[in-house]
Design a protein around this motif. Structure first.
Motif, PDB file in Angstrom:
ATOM      1  N   TYR A  65       2.837  71.503  14.199  1.00 28.49           N
ATOM      2  CA  TYR A  65       2.549  70.359  15.051  1.00 28.49           C
ATOM      3  C   TYR A  65       1.963  69.136  14.326  1.00 28.49           C
ATOM      4  O   TYR A  65       2.144  68.018  14.804  1.00 28.49           O
ATOM      5  N   PRO A  66       1.228  69.270  13.225  1.00 26.53           N
ATOM      6  CA  PRO A  66       0.611  68.077  12.633  1.00 26.53           C
ATOM      7  C   PRO A  66       1.578  66.938  12.353  1.00 26.53           C
ATOM      8  O   PRO A  66       1.243  65.764  12.576  1.00 26.53           O
ATOM      9  N   GLY A  67       2.778  67.220  11.863  1.00 19.08           N
ATOM     10  CA  GLY A  67       3.740  66.155  11.586  1.00 19.08           C
ATOM     11  C   GLY A  67       4.151  65.419  12.844  1.00 19.08           C
ATOM     12  O   GLY A  67       4.281  64.184  12.853  1.00 19.08           O
ATOM     13  N   LEU A  68       4.373  66.154  13.921  1.00 20.60           N
ATOM     14  CA  LEU A  68       4.737  65.546  15.198  1.00 20.60           C
ATOM     15  C   LEU A  68       3.577  64.752  15.775  1.00 20.60           C
ATOM     16  O   LEU A  68       3.747  63.616  16.235  1.00 20.60           O
ATOM     17  N   LEU A  69       2.379  65.340  15.751  1.00 18.13           N
ATOM     18  CA  LEU A  69       1.206  64.647  16.281  1.00 18.13           C
ATOM     19  C   LEU A  69       0.922  63.359  15.508  1.00 18.13           C
ATOM     20  O   LEU A  69       0.493  62.358  16.086  1.00 18.13           O
ATOM     21  N   ALA A  70       1.188  63.385  14.207  1.00 18.09           N
ATOM     22  CA  ALA A  70       0.959  62.183  13.394  1.00 18.09           C
ATOM     23  C   ALA A  70       1.878  61.048  13.822  1.00 18.09           C
ATOM     24  O   ALA A  70       1.458  59.879  13.865  1.00 18.09           O
ATOM     25  N   LEU A  71       3.138  61.368  14.141  1.00 15.66           N
ATOM     26  CA  LEU A  71       4.063  60.341  14.620  1.00 15.66           C
ATOM     27  C   LEU A  71       3.583  59.739  15.935  1.00 15.66           C
ATOM     28  O   LEU A  71       3.661  58.515  16.141  1.00 15.66           O
ATOM     29  N   VAL A  72       3.092  60.598  16.840  1.00 15.49           N
ATOM     30  CA  VAL A  72       2.610  60.114  18.127  1.00 15.49           C
ATOM     31  C   VAL A  72       1.343  59.277  17.932  1.00 15.49           C
ATOM     32  O   VAL A  72       1.207  58.187  18.503  1.00 15.49           O
TER      33      VAL A  72
ATOM     34  N   LEU B 146       6.230  57.356  17.759  1.00 15.51           N
ATOM     35  CA  LEU B 146       6.889  58.183  18.763  1.00 15.51           C
ATOM     36  C   LEU B 146       6.013  58.154  20.011  1.00 15.51           C
ATOM     37  O   LEU B 146       4.823  58.473  19.950  1.00 15.51           O
ATOM     38  N   ASP B 147       6.589  57.751  21.132  1.00 14.79           N
ATOM     39  CA  ASP B 147       5.806  57.575  22.364  1.00 14.79           C
ATOM     40  C   ASP B 147       6.454  58.357  23.498  1.00 14.79           C
ATOM     41  O   ASP B 147       7.304  57.834  24.228  1.00 14.79           O
ATOM     42  N   PRO B 148       6.073  59.633  23.686  1.00 15.16           N
ATOM     43  CA  PRO B 148       6.676  60.438  24.756  1.00 15.16           C
ATOM     44  C   PRO B 148       6.499  59.833  26.143  1.00 15.16           C
ATOM     45  O   PRO B 148       7.349  60.038  27.022  1.00 15.16           O
ATOM     46  N   GLU B 149       5.432  59.090  26.360  1.00 16.69           N
ATOM     47  CA  GLU B 149       5.185  58.547  27.697  1.00 16.69           C
ATOM     48  C   GLU B 149       6.234  57.527  28.120  1.00 16.69           C
ATOM     49  O   GLU B 149       6.402  57.258  29.315  1.00 16.69           O
ATOM     50  N   ARG B 150       6.981  56.977  27.167  1.00 17.89           N
ATOM     51  CA  ARG B 150       8.045  56.030  27.517  1.00 17.89           C
ATOM     52  C   ARG B 150       9.185  56.709  28.263  1.00 17.89           C
ATOM     53  O   ARG B 150       9.951  56.043  28.958  1.00 17.89           O
ATOM     54  N   ALA B 151       9.297  58.013  28.123  1.00 15.94           N
ATOM     55  CA  ALA B 151      10.360  58.743  28.806  1.00 15.94           C
ATOM     56  C   ALA B 151       9.958  59.185  30.213  1.00 15.94           C
ATOM     57  O   ALA B 151      10.800  59.661  30.968  1.00 15.94           O
ATOM     58  N   VAL B 152       8.681  59.030  30.564  1.00 15.56           N
ATOM     59  CA  VAL B 152       8.202  59.457  31.881  1.00 15.56           C
ATOM     60  C   VAL B 152       8.617  58.431  32.929  1.00 15.56           C
ATOM     61  O   VAL B 152       8.304  57.245  32.815  1.00 15.56           O
ATOM     62  N   THR B 153       9.333  58.892  33.949  1.00 18.27           N
ATOM     63  CA  THR B 153       9.769  57.997  35.025  1.00 18.27           C
ATOM     64  C   THR B 153       9.145  58.352  36.370  1.00 18.27           C
ATOM     65  O   THR B 153       9.300  57.612  37.338  1.00 18.27           O
ATOM     66  N   ARG B 154       8.456  59.492  36.432  1.00 20.85           N
ATOM     67  CA  ARG B 154       7.842  59.892  37.697  1.00 20.85           C
ATOM     68  C   ARG B 154       6.659  60.818  37.420  1.00 20.85           C
ATOM     69  O   ARG B 154       6.724  61.677  36.538  1.00 20.85           O
ATOM     70  N   THR B 155       5.586  60.627  38.177  1.00 24.32           N
ATOM     71  CA  THR B 155       4.415  61.494  38.103  1.00 24.32           C
ATOM     72  C   THR B 155       4.135  62.044  39.495  1.00 24.32           C
ATOM     73  O   THR B 155       4.091  61.288  40.465  1.00 24.32           O
ATOM     74  N   VAL B 156       3.950  63.365  39.591  1.00 24.23           N
ATOM     75  CA  VAL B 156       3.758  64.017  40.886  1.00 24.23           C
ATOM     76  C   VAL B 156       2.586  64.991  40.812  1.00 24.23           C
ATOM     77  O   VAL B 156       2.119  65.347  39.723  1.00 24.23           O
ATOM     78  N   ASP B 157       2.119  65.431  41.997  1.00 18.64           N
ATOM     79  CA  ASP B 157       1.130  66.498  42.067  1.00 18.64           C
ATOM     80  C   ASP B 157       1.850  67.834  42.247  1.00 18.64           C
ATOM     81  O   ASP B 157       3.082  67.906  42.131  1.00 18.64           O
ATOM     82  N   LEU B 158       1.106  68.897  42.538  1.00 25.54           N
ATOM     83  CA  LEU B 158       1.740  70.207  42.661  1.00 25.54           C
ATOM     84  C   LEU B 158       2.739  70.259  43.811  1.00 25.54           C
ATOM     85  O   LEU B 158       3.807  70.867  43.692  1.00 25.54           O
ATOM     86  N   ASP B 159       2.415  69.627  44.932  1.00 25.06           N
ATOM     87  CA  ASP B 159       3.360  69.610  46.046  1.00 25.06           C
ATOM     88  C   ASP B 159       4.644  68.891  45.652  1.00 25.06           C
ATOM     89  O   ASP B 159       5.750  69.348  45.976  1.00 25.06           O
ATOM     90  N   GLY B 160       4.506  67.791  44.942  1.00 26.37           N
ATOM     91  CA  GLY B 160       5.685  67.069  44.471  1.00 26.37           C
ATOM     92  C   GLY B 160       6.471  67.865  43.453  1.00 26.37           C
ATOM     93  O   GLY B 160       7.701  67.789  43.394  1.00 26.37           O
ATOM     94  N   ALA B 161       5.761  68.661  42.645  1.00 27.90           N
ATOM     95  CA  ALA B 161       6.438  69.486  41.645  1.00 27.90           C
ATOM     96  C   ALA B 161       7.311  70.538  42.303  1.00 27.90           C
ATOM     97  O   ALA B 161       8.425  70.818  41.843  1.00 27.90           O
ATOM     98  N   ALA B 162       6.833  71.143  43.391  1.00 31.85           N
ATOM     99  CA  ALA B 162       7.608  72.163  44.087  1.00 31.85           C
ATOM    100  C   ALA B 162       8.919  71.577  44.604  1.00 31.85           C
ATOM    101  O   ALA B 162       9.990  72.181  44.452  1.00 31.85           O
ATOM    102  N   ALA B 163       8.847  70.402  45.186  1.00 32.76           N
ATOM    103  CA  ALA B 163      10.052  69.759  45.717  1.00 32.76           C
ATOM    104  C   ALA B 163      10.977  69.310  44.590  1.00 32.76           C
ATOM    105  O   ALA B 163      12.200  69.470  44.668  1.00 32.76           O
ATOM    106  N   ALA B 164      10.408  68.749  43.530  1.00 33.23           N
ATOM    107  CA  ALA B 164      11.219  68.253  42.416  1.00 33.23           C
ATOM    108  C   ALA B 164      11.937  69.389  41.702  1.00 33.23           C
ATOM    109  O   ALA B 164      13.085  69.247  41.267  1.00 33.23           O
ATOM    110  N   LEU B 165      11.271  70.537  41.578  1.00 31.58           N
ATOM    111  CA  LEU B 165      11.887  71.686  40.928  1.00 31.58           C
ATOM    112  C   LEU B 165      13.106  72.156  41.707  1.00 31.58           C
ATOM    113  O   LEU B 165      14.183  72.389  41.135  1.00 31.58           O
TER     114      LEU B 165
END
Length: 347
Positions: free
Chosen positions: A300-307, A312-331
């Motif tokens: 992991y150190p090499g990956l964490l260093a990029l972030v 490297l910005d994983p949060e740029r790929a996030v298009t939706r944030t939900v709670d547990l109830d939303g997770a059940a429906a989204a799944l």
């Protein structure tokens, strides 16, 4: 604690109170602050994974803080910010002794072999082998996406395919792993052609650095491969099937240059039937046919260093944030309406 519970395969899960896990000897319990929704979770919900026993709590990409520490754990304290790979290794089998914990012979996987991270708490066994401490400059949301898709994409391209700056990569399937592969490749100086039937997914791939995109809708796999070669200005050096289907695997192979490298990342569950793969292309072109399955904690150190460096910005790929109830429906909706980008769950 509250958790998303699958009580019947293929039926929308329920959110209910369940017993919180106790820390296993040598392991910890993590208070989950963020966890990613992945297509692998959908396969588990749909009944495609023989390891899943009902009732079941899915979820395998996690980040949070240590809530409890088991006997025999050293150097880990309650409150530490942590993540873990989705393959939790035993640390003592032959692959583990060789440093290849991602193919551990006795591996456990949260959300598959035991209850996972779509919950307020999740256990992580063998902390000395599997726990990853988070630097202060890596956010919890970003870290939650490292356990599967970004770690998988990083190891796929850097360690398995050995993608070089200036080479051309084709990514077939722009879900979470595919988008992560686009970002990792661009960060390493490669050129990317992204393939996906969703206009929104193709737009997101371009925003993350893909130079060209291909819409495979209505095309045979040979036609998809031809479109990839046209978009790239010739056959590509490396190709990744990030979806997992007969058509995407075949198109990935067919778009490669002689002696090119194909990496299979998308799952091809046996319950769905083994795909017909055009191995004549592998022989005739002396192609390398490779597989990639996560990444061990020690890498992991090499990956964490990029972030941490902002490359490297994983949060740029996030298009939706939900709670547990939303997770059940989204799944439950993921098979028919997978959407674009990454869904992040905050329990």
């Amino acid at each position: 604690m509250r958790a998303v519970v699958v009580e019947s395969f293929g039926v929308q899960p329920v959110v209910r109170d369940v017993d919180a896990p106790a820390p296993p000897p040598g392991g910890v319990v993590v208070a989950v602050e963020a966890t990613g929704l992945c297509r692998s979770d959908w396969h588990a919900w749909a009944g495609h994974d023989p390891d899943v026993v009902l009732p079941h709590v899915p979820g395998h990409e996690l980040a949070g803080t240590v809530a409890a520490v088991g006997d025999g754990v050293d150097g880990v304290a309650v409150g530490d910010r942590v993540t873990a790979p989705f393959v939790l290794a035993c640390g003592s089998c032959a692959p583990c002794r060789a440093g290849e914990q991602q193919v551990c012979a006795r591996q456990e996987q949260p959300g598959f072999t035991y209850w996972g991270s779509f919950a307020e708490r999740v256990a992580v066994p063998r902390a000395a082998v599997n726990l990853v401490r988070l630097p202060d400059d890596v956010s919890t949301d970003a870290a939650a996406l490292l356990g599967c898709r970004y770690a998988t994409a990083f190891r796929t391209l850097v360690h398995v395919a050995r993608l070089q700056a200036g080479e051309t990569l084709a990514v077939h399937g722009c879900g979470g792993v595919g988008l992560a592969a686009v970002q990792v490749a661009v960060a390493g100086g490669a050129r990317v052609v992204a393939v996906d039937p969703s206009p929104a997914a193709r737009d997101l791939a371009r925003s993350l650095g893909a130079e060209r995109t291909v819409d495979p809708t209505g095309l045979a796999w040979t036609e998809v491969a031809s479109a990839v070669r046209d978009s790239a200005g010739g056959p590509v050096d490396v190709s990744v099937d990030a979806l997992g289907s007969e058509a995407t695997c075949a198109a990935s192979l067919a778009g490669l240059r002689p002696r090119g490298r194909h990496v299979q990342v998308g799952l091809l569950p046996a319950v769905l039937g083994d795909p017909a793969v055009p191995l004549r292309l592998v022989v005739g072109g002396e192609l390398q046919l490779l597989g990639s399955h996560g990444m061990p904690a020690h890498a992991y150190p090499g990956l964490l260093a990029l972030v941490a460096a902002g490359r490297l910005d994983p949060e740029r790929a996030v298009t939706r944030t939900v709670d547990l109830d939303g997770a059940a429906a989204a799944l439950a909706a993921m098979g028919d309406a997978p959407g674009s980008g990454v869904t992040l769950v905050r329990p």
